[in-house]
Design a protein around this motif. Structure first.
Motif, PDB file in Angstrom:
ATOM      1  N   PRO A   1      -6.257  69.688-101.718  1.00 40.55           N
ATOM      2  CA  PRO A   1      -6.451  70.233-100.374  1.00 40.55           C
ATOM      3  C   PRO A   1      -7.306  71.495-100.409  1.00 40.55           C
ATOM      4  O   PRO A   1      -7.153  72.328-101.306  1.00 40.55           O
ATOM      5  CB  PRO A   1      -5.022  70.536 -99.918  1.00 40.55           C
ATOM      6  N   ALA A   2      -8.179  71.628 -99.423  1.00 35.85           N
ATOM      7  CA  ALA A   2      -9.107  72.758 -99.389  1.00 35.85           C
ATOM      8  C   ALA A   2      -8.381  74.094 -99.463  1.00 35.85           C
ATOM      9  O   ALA A   2      -8.811  75.015-100.177  1.00 35.85           O
ATOM     10  CB  ALA A   2      -9.951  72.681 -98.123  1.00 35.85           C
TER      11      ALA A   2
ATOM     12  N   GLY B   1       1.213  58.569-105.965  1.00 32.75           N
ATOM     13  CA  GLY B   1       1.222  58.043-104.607  1.00 32.75           C
ATOM     14  C   GLY B   1       0.774  59.019-103.541  1.00 32.75           C
ATOM     15  O   GLY B   1       0.790  58.693-102.360  1.00 32.75           O
ATOM     16  N   THR B   2       0.360  60.222-103.941  1.00 30.83           N
ATOM     17  CA  THR B   2      -0.133  61.200-102.971  1.00 30.83           C
ATOM     18  C   THR B   2      -1.599  60.925-102.656  1.00 30.83           C
ATOM     19  O   THR B   2      -2.289  60.193-103.372  1.00 30.83           O
ATOM     20  CB  THR B   2       0.010  62.627-103.514  1.00 30.83           C
ATOM     21  N   SER B   3      -2.083  61.559-101.600  1.00 30.72           N
ATOM     22  CA  SER B   3      -3.491  61.395-101.236  1.00 30.72           C
ATOM     23  C   SER B   3      -4.435  61.838-102.350  1.00 30.72           C
ATOM     24  O   SER B   3      -5.410  61.135-102.646  1.00 30.72           O
ATOM     25  CB  SER B   3      -3.785  62.160 -99.940  1.00 30.72           C
ATOM     26  N   PRO B   4      -4.194  62.988-103.020  1.00 31.78           N
ATOM     27  CA  PRO B   4      -5.071  63.359-104.135  1.00 31.78           C
ATOM     28  C   PRO B   4      -5.067  62.330-105.267  1.00 31.78           C
ATOM     29  O   PRO B   4      -6.116  62.057-105.859  1.00 31.78           O
ATOM     30  CB  PRO B   4      -4.492  64.700-104.601  1.00 31.78           C
TER      31      PRO B   4
ATOM     32  N   PRO C   1      -9.468  67.766 -95.508  1.00 29.18           N
ATOM     33  CA  PRO C   1     -10.086  67.024 -96.603  1.00 29.18           C
ATOM     34  C   PRO C   1      -9.543  67.468 -97.944  1.00 29.18           C
ATOM     35  O   PRO C   1      -9.031  68.577 -98.097  1.00 29.18           O
ATOM     36  CB  PRO C   1     -11.569  67.397 -96.473  1.00 29.18           C
ATOM     37  N   ASN C   2      -9.655  66.593 -98.913  1.00 28.05           N
ATOM     38  CA  ASN C   2      -9.460  66.992-100.294  1.00 28.05           C
ATOM     39  C   ASN C   2     -10.811  67.450-100.826  1.00 28.05           C
ATOM     40  O   ASN C   2     -11.847  66.869-100.503  1.00 28.05           O
ATOM     41  CB  ASN C   2      -8.936  65.823-101.132  1.00 28.05           C
TER      42      ASN C   2
END
Length: 321
Positions: free
Chosen positions: A204-205, A160-163, A124-125
């Protein structure tokens, strides 16, 4: 004509059993897993931990080839163009889905050209803020952002990254206007957040929990639908006021489309079993990864849902190239 039919029949008799034997005997030689990120990345760790177990249970070596570039696009294109015999696999990630919706002119179609095998792991973020904001939960962040439109800055590890897109999904669902500040990686983004140059970040965790523990950052929520194993006491964004919010950095084994169904099913069973092995579970959890598993069909449905979600976010944010 009769002689031609006879020859054709003999070819079928010889070829079909050989093909069936090749599938039943799979794998009969080493299997390569291509990873689109460098050694030590979460994608690489997932692949290596699984490869070690599969080498033990399937009787052949599974080895990793790292081919970083283009957010995993370079590796994906190499696998698509390669043989479809089950001996070259691909570690698919959320980056591939995001690239596909951001760049519809790619040389391949991610959804069409890859066959899903197993959804393996996710991370998860964590939604974190600088303590100076005075924000302690998601509802307070929404109120803070709405009171300061265009003045709240959120960092990310790049466009464009998940975060990045997690922040855009937050804006879309919450009706906020936080401003994106891209960096060349998570480390610099976190450094500037700690320094107070930005106020918010989905990270990211493994990157930020140490700074939460030291009091340099305040954690508000984790981004997946279920609570993160690395921070089980932290609520999710969805349960904190934004129902339906669900993002993660995920990883799953895939094969180029056209690979034998019998081979992908055999791999799926072996990988799903590997994800239940105590040593594999311990190694993945130590790396900060949550374990998934399941069937190829379930993984395919998940990729389809991810594609729709991120396409909607990209359109809403005006990010399409």
């Amino acid at each position: 004509m009769r002689a031609l039919r006879l020859c054709f029949g003999l070819v079928l008799i010889l070829v079909l059993p050989a093909a069936a034997f090749a599938q039943d005997n799979y794998p009969s030689r080493p299997v390569r897993i291509v990873v689109g990120f460098g050694p030590g990345s979460a994608a690489d760790l997932t692949a290596r931990i699984l490869a070690q177990r599969l080498s033990q249970t399937m009787g052949q070596q599974f080895f990793i080839e790292n081919k970083p570039g283009g957010g995993s696009t370079v590796a994906a294109e190499q696998v698509v163009r390669g043989p479809k015999d089950g001996y070259t696999l691909f570690m698919g990630t959320v980056a591939n889905v995001i690239n596909a919706v951001l760049q519809p002119d790619l040389a391949f179609d991610f959804a069409r050209d890859f066959a899903p095998i197993v959804y393996a792991t996710s991370s998860p973020n964590i939604l974190v803020v600088h303590p100076s904001t005075g924000v302690h939960d998601v509802r307070e962040l929404i109120a803070f952002a709405k009171a300061n439109p265009g003045k709240v800055f959120y960092g990310s590890s790049g466009v464009g990254t998940s975060p990045h897109l997690s922040g855009e999904l937050f804006n879309m669902l919450a009706g906020t206007k936080m401003v994106h500040v891209p960096y060349s990686g998570s480390a610099q983004a976190v450094t500037d957040l700690i320094a107070g140059r930005t106020q918010v970040m989905f990270s990211p965790a493994s990157t930020v929990l140490q700074y939460v523990a030291s009091g340099q950052l305040t954690a508000l929520a984790s981004s997946e639908r279920e609570r993160a194993s690395a921070a089980p006491d932290l609520p999710t964004v969805a349960e904190s006021g934004l129902p339906g919010f669900d993002t993660s950095v995920w990883f799953g084994l895939m094969a180029p489309a056209g690979t034998s169904h019998e081979i992908t099913e055999k791999l799926a069973r072996a990988i799903d079993e590997a994800l239940k092995n105590d040593d594999v579970v311990k190694s993945l959890h130590t790396a900060g990864l949550d374990i998934k598993g399941g069937t190829p069909e379930a993984f395919g449905a998940f990729v389809a849902s991810e594609t729709k979600k991120w396409n909607d976010v990209v359109v809403a944010a005006g990010l399409r190239k």
